[in-house]
Design an enzyme around this catalytic site. Structure first.
Site, short mmCIF file in Angstrom:
data_model
loop_
_atom_site.label_atom_id
_atom_site.label_comp_id
_atom_site.label_asym_id
_atom_site.label_seq_id
_atom_site.Cartn_x
_atom_site.Cartn_y
_atom_site.Cartn_z
N ASN A 1 -33.94 36.25 -21.71
CA ASN A 1 -35.04 35.73 -20.90
C ASN A 1 -35.33 34.27 -21.22
OD1 ASN A 1 -35.72 37.80 -19.16
ND2 ASN A 1 -37.18 38.74 -20.56
N ASP B 1 -33.86 40.30 -15.35
CA ASP B 1 -33.96 41.42 -14.41
C ASP B 1 -32.58 41.93 -14.02
OD1 ASP B 1 -36.69 41.31 -14.47
OD2 ASP B 1 -36.90 40.32 -12.51
N ASP C 1 -32.12 50.24 -25.92
CA ASP C 1 -32.66 49.01 -25.34
C ASP C 1 -31.61 47.91 -25.43
OD1 ASP C 1 -32.76 47.95 -27.92
OD2 ASP C 1 -34.94 47.94 -28.04
N ILE C 2 -31.85 46.84 -24.72
CA ILE C 2 -30.89 45.75 -24.61
C ILE C 2 -31.02 44.85 -25.83
CG2 ILE C 2 -30.11 43.80 -23.22
CD1 ILE C 2 -31.36 45.18 -20.78
N GLU D 1 -37.24 46.38 -21.53
CA GLU D 1 -35.80 46.61 -21.56
C GLU D 1 -35.45 47.92 -22.24
OE1 GLU D 1 -36.65 44.67 -25.54
OE2 GLU D 1 -37.54 44.82 -23.55
#
Length: 313
Positions: A172, A181, A164-165, A204
């Site tokens: 965000n 996005d 995941d990020i 994410e």
């Protein structure tokens, strides 16, 4: 279209093949129906099956061809025969034929039927894409990923990678969801270059299955992805946002339960997060618990707990 023609009569077989090839269709012809059905089952590029038969077996052959089609693989099935009584015509349609054409065959009618079949196939492929692909990234969506992963895990040893990020919530919050996005799409584009089966499981978070049997090779594959993502930047008007991801890697065996395999990879991912993020961790059963964590995106775990996972992101 890619068409199989089955006709025991060599002259009829040559005639139908010539009609189709004149309009650019790819044709493979067989005299034996079983050989044609076998080829249809092995070659997923084939999307039309035409059987010219003047015996009672025509409906049965259509039935066998229909069994090879699915939502993911539409096949146009057509029976070409002498004029049939109403009951036999209905039987052919009930047995899976999309069309029944009478001899002598009309080239223009056959062309029109194939054009209609192509339109239906295109719509079905579009529906399949909408049903199985994540709209933002083009990766498999959650349901499609698990469907494909289950079949791959049953066949041979595979590697599961969860990623995941890092600090995605901050991206965000600080730059807006549009930038978030863009970050998700950038990571997805990197993952597409490596994974045999790649899915966006939620937000994410992503999962990959690789056809790799060696733990060192698996770690190197994940490390290569980590470095590729670390080179990504989201350009803004006056600054840029650098991206990074943490990775968890788990080795599976043939027949491994996909949910358990992903739980192990998820545990390794969480270990990478706790160790400082932007790194790859290989699952170690002696050091890592594969138990579900709060807010885990793995199937069958509780989604009602809060705190640990999202705080780690």
């Amino acid at each position: 279209m890619h068409v199989i023609v089955v006709a025991a009569d060599q002259a009829l077989q040559a005639s139908i093949s010539s009609i189709l090839e004149t309009r650019g269709h790819d044709v493979i012809a067989f005299a034996d129906a079983n050989e044609g059905l076998d080829r249809l089952g092995r070659d997923r590029e084939l999307n039309a099956f035409i059987v010219a038969n003047d015996k009672d077996a025509g409906a049965e052959i259509c039935w066998e061809a229909r069994l090879l089609s699915s939502f993911e693989r539409p096949i146009y099935v057509c029976l070409v025969s002498p004029p049939l009584p109403s009951a036999a015509f209905i039987e052919a349609l009930d047995c899976g034929a999309d069309d029944v054409l009478q001899l002598p065959i009309s080239p223009d009618e056959l062309y029109a039927r194939l054009r209609a079949a192509e339109r239906l196939n295109q719509m079905q492929h579009k529906l399949l894409e909408m049903a199985t692909r994540d709209g933002l990234t083009g990766l498999y969506n959650r349901a499609a990923f698990f469907h494909r992963a289950a079949s791959l895990c049953g066949a041979r040893p595979v590697v599961a990678i969860m990623t995941d990020i890092d600090h995605f919530k901050a991206i965000n919050d600080n730059y807006g969801h549009a930038v978030g996005d863009r970050a998700i799409r950038a990571v997805a584009d990197c993952l597409k270059s490596q994974g045999d089966i790649v899915g966006r499981l939620g937000g994410e978070e992503f999962a990959l299955l690789l056809d790799i049997a060696d733990a060192t090779d698996a770690w190197r594959a994940a490390e290569g992805l980590r470095r590729m993502i670390a080179m990504q930047e989201i350009d803004l008007d006056r600054e840029s946002v650098r991206l990074s991801c943490s990775f968890g890697v788990a080795m599976g065996q043939a027949g491994e339960d996909i949910d358990e395999l992903l739980r192990m990879a998820d545990a390794a991912l969480y270990a990478a997060k706790r160790a400082g993020r932007n790194m790859v961790a290989l699952y170690d059963p002696e050091k890592m618990a594969a138990a579900p964590r709060p807010n885990s995106i793995i199937r069958g775990t509780s989604a009602s707990s809060t705190g640990a996972r999202r705080a780690a992101s």
